[in-house]
Design a protein around this motif. Structure first.
Motif, PDB file in Angstrom:
ATOM      1  N   UNK A 155     -12.778  72.716  18.964  1.00  7.30           N
ATOM      2  CA  UNK A 155     -13.889  71.826  19.232  1.00  7.30           C
ATOM      3  C   UNK A 155     -14.592  71.588  17.912  1.00  7.30           C
ATOM      4  N   UNK A 156     -14.991  70.361  17.653  1.00  4.32           N
ATOM      5  CA  UNK A 156     -15.619  70.074  16.376  1.00  4.32           C
ATOM      6  C   UNK A 156     -16.790  69.126  16.533  1.00  4.32           C
ATOM      7  N   UNK A 157     -17.633  69.161  15.560  1.00 13.60           N
ATOM      8  CA  UNK A 157     -18.740  68.221  15.508  1.00 13.60           C
ATOM      9  C   UNK A 157     -18.390  67.086  14.570  1.00 13.60           C
ATOM     10  N   UNK A 158     -18.829  65.903  14.891  1.00 14.03           N
ATOM     11  CA  UNK A 158     -18.625  64.747  14.021  1.00 14.03           C
ATOM     12  C   UNK A 158     -19.927  64.463  13.294  1.00 14.03           C
ATOM     13  N   UNK A 159     -19.872  64.453  11.978  1.00 15.77           N
ATOM     14  CA  UNK A 159     -21.063  64.237  11.175  1.00 15.77           C
ATOM     15  C   UNK A 159     -21.263  62.746  10.940  1.00 15.77           C
ATOM     16  N   UNK A 160     -22.465  62.278  11.174  1.00 16.72           N
ATOM     17  CA  UNK A 160     -22.840  60.891  10.856  1.00 16.72           C
ATOM     18  C   UNK A 160     -23.419  60.925   9.440  1.00 16.72           C
ATOM     19  N   UNK A 161     -22.585  60.674   8.436  1.00 19.16           N
ATOM     20  CA  UNK A 161     -22.953  60.851   7.039  1.00 19.16           C
ATOM     21  C   UNK A 161     -24.178  60.048   6.614  1.00 19.16           C
ATOM     22  N   UNK A 162     -24.375  58.818   7.081  1.00 18.77           N
ATOM     23  CA  UNK A 162     -25.595  58.107   6.686  1.00 18.77           C
ATOM     24  C   UNK A 162     -26.877  58.841   7.084  1.00 18.77           C
ATOM     25  N   UNK A 163     -26.854  59.589   8.175  1.00 15.48           N
ATOM     26  CA  UNK A 163     -28.041  60.347   8.580  1.00 15.48           C
ATOM     27  C   UNK A 163     -28.380  61.431   7.565  1.00 15.48           C
ATOM     28  N   UNK A 164     -27.405  61.834   6.754  1.00 17.64           N
ATOM     29  CA  UNK A 164     -27.626  62.830   5.709  1.00 17.64           C
ATOM     30  C   UNK A 164     -27.779  62.197   4.332  1.00 17.64           C
ATOM     31  N   UNK A 178      -6.687  53.041  -6.707  1.00 16.84           N
ATOM     32  CA  UNK A 178      -7.248  51.820  -6.128  1.00 16.84           C
ATOM     33  C   UNK A 178      -8.326  52.223  -5.139  1.00 16.84           C
ATOM     34  N   UNK A 179      -9.501  51.635  -5.298  1.00 18.21           N
ATOM     35  CA  UNK A 179     -10.620  51.951  -4.414  1.00 18.21           C
ATOM     36  C   UNK A 179     -10.761  50.873  -3.350  1.00 18.21           C
ATOM     37  N   UNK A 180     -10.876  51.305  -2.109  1.00 20.54           N
ATOM     38  CA  UNK A 180     -11.128  50.410  -0.993  1.00 20.54           C
ATOM     39  C   UNK A 180     -12.479  50.791  -0.410  1.00 20.54           C
ATOM     40  N   UNK A 181     -13.449  49.900  -0.526  1.00 22.35           N
ATOM     41  CA  UNK A 181     -14.803  50.177  -0.046  1.00 22.35           C
ATOM     42  C   UNK A 181     -14.859  49.995   1.462  1.00 22.35           C
ATOM     43  N   UNK A 182     -15.396  50.969   2.141  1.00 25.64           N
ATOM     44  CA  UNK A 182     -15.572  50.919   3.591  1.00 25.64           C
ATOM     45  C   UNK A 182     -16.686  49.929   3.915  1.00 25.64           C
ATOM     46  N   UNK A 183     -16.403  48.972   4.795  1.00 23.18           N
ATOM     47  CA  UNK A 183     -17.389  47.972   5.174  1.00 23.18           C
ATOM     48  C   UNK A 183     -17.904  48.230   6.582  1.00 23.18           C
ATOM     49  N   UNK A 184     -16.997  48.449   7.527  1.00 22.09           N
ATOM     50  CA  UNK A 184     -17.409  48.661   8.918  1.00 22.09           C
ATOM     51  C   UNK A 184     -16.349  49.482   9.645  1.00 22.09           C
ATOM     52  N   UNK A 185     -16.805  50.278  10.596  1.00 17.97           N
ATOM     53  CA  UNK A 185     -15.902  51.025  11.474  1.00 17.97           C
ATOM     54  C   UNK A 185     -15.657  50.145  12.697  1.00 17.97           C
ATOM     55  N   UNK A 186     -14.467  49.606  12.818  1.00 12.61           N
ATOM     56  CA  UNK A 186     -14.157  48.693  13.907  1.00 12.61           C
ATOM     57  C   UNK A 186     -13.677  49.459  15.133  1.00 12.61           C
ATOM     58  N   UNK A 187     -12.826  50.453  14.905  1.00  9.42           N
ATOM     59  CA  UNK A 187     -12.335  51.287  16.002  1.00  9.42           C
ATOM     60  C   UNK A 187     -12.165  52.703  15.484  1.00  9.42           C
ATOM     61  N   UNK A 188     -12.604  53.662  16.258  1.00  9.63           N
ATOM     62  CA  UNK A 188     -12.446  55.049  15.876  1.00  9.63           C
ATOM     63  C   UNK A 188     -11.549  55.713  16.900  1.00  9.63           C
ATOM     64  N   UNK A 189     -10.471  56.323  16.452  1.00  2.70           N
ATOM     65  CA  UNK A 189      -9.466  56.885  17.334  1.00  2.70           C
ATOM     66  C   UNK A 189      -9.661  58.346  17.638  1.00  2.70           C
ATOM     67  N   UNK A 190     -10.738  58.715  18.278  1.00  2.18           N
ATOM     68  CA  UNK A 190     -10.983  60.111  18.601  1.00  2.18           C
ATOM     69  C   UNK A 190     -10.304  60.549  19.895  1.00  2.18           C
ATOM     70  N   UNK A 191      -9.934  59.620  20.741  1.00  5.97           N
ATOM     71  CA  UNK A 191      -9.290  59.980  21.998  1.00  5.97           C
ATOM     72  C   UNK A 191      -8.027  59.145  22.179  1.00  5.97           C
ATOM     73  N   UNK A 192      -7.142  59.638  22.996  1.00  8.23           N
ATOM     74  CA  UNK A 192      -5.943  58.889  23.362  1.00  8.23           C
ATOM     75  C   UNK A 192      -5.923  58.734  24.867  1.00  8.23           C
ATOM     76  N   UNK A 193      -5.366  57.638  25.364  1.00  4.46           N
ATOM     77  CA  UNK A 193      -5.290  57.480  26.814  1.00  4.46           C
ATOM     78  C   UNK A 193      -4.275  58.458  27.392  1.00  4.46           C
ATOM     79  N   UNK A 194      -4.710  59.243  28.348  1.00  3.94           N
ATOM     80  CA  UNK A 194      -3.813  60.223  28.985  1.00  3.94           C
ATOM     81  C   UNK A 194      -3.524  59.838  30.408  1.00  3.94           C
TER      82      UNK A 194
END
Length: 138
Positions: free
Chosen positions: A38-47, A122-138
């Motif tokens: 089990x893990x916690x997900x950190x919202x980095x902008x909040x820090x 090569x640097x790729x700047x993160x602009x937006x999180x469009x989809x986050x894959x934390x779960x899979x359909x079971x």
């Protein structure tokens, strides 16, 4: 969607099983290595970390231990959150965070460009999180 902090009784209710059935299923999934923890997900902008960058790195592979030495050095940079290796023209991907662009530039010049065996980066700047894959359909 169930969160790790849900009590087992509530999770069992959502899954439409008894708490004892849920406990057995969870234990079976842990034993089989399906659930690794089990893990916690950190919202980095909040820090205060507003900048996310993905660095695609190609290494100078003429040195026999190029991968090992690069990865060991990259692990020492606290702002490097993730290190992945690949087959192909890109050898390594680093996920990096920084407080702002000034912090990123300093980090890039002083810590990242000094990592051993760099051939190309090569640097790729993160602009937006469009989809986050934390779960899979079971």
């Amino acid at each position: 969607m169930a969160a790790p902090e849900l009590p087992n009784a509530e999770l069992a209710e959502r899954a439409a099983v008894t708490p004892s059935t849920l406990a057995r299923r969870l234990e079976r999934l842990r034993t089989r290595g399906v659930l690794k923890g089990t893990r916690g997900l950190v919202h980095w902008p909040a820090l205060g970390y507003e900048v996310e960058v993905s660095l695609r790195v190609t290494l100078d592979k003429t040195a026999p231990r190029a991968f090992d030495e690069f990865i060991a050095a990259a692990r020492e940079v606290p702002e490097v959150l993730e290190i992945q290796t690949f087959l192909g023209s890109v050898d390594v991907r680093l996920a990096v965070i920084a407080r702002d662009m000034a912090h990123y530039q300093q980090l890039y010049r002083e810590r990242l460009l000094t990592l051993p065996h760099l051939a190309d980066i090569e640097a790729l700047m993160h602009v937006a999180q469009v989809k986050e894959g934390e779960t899979v359909p079971l």
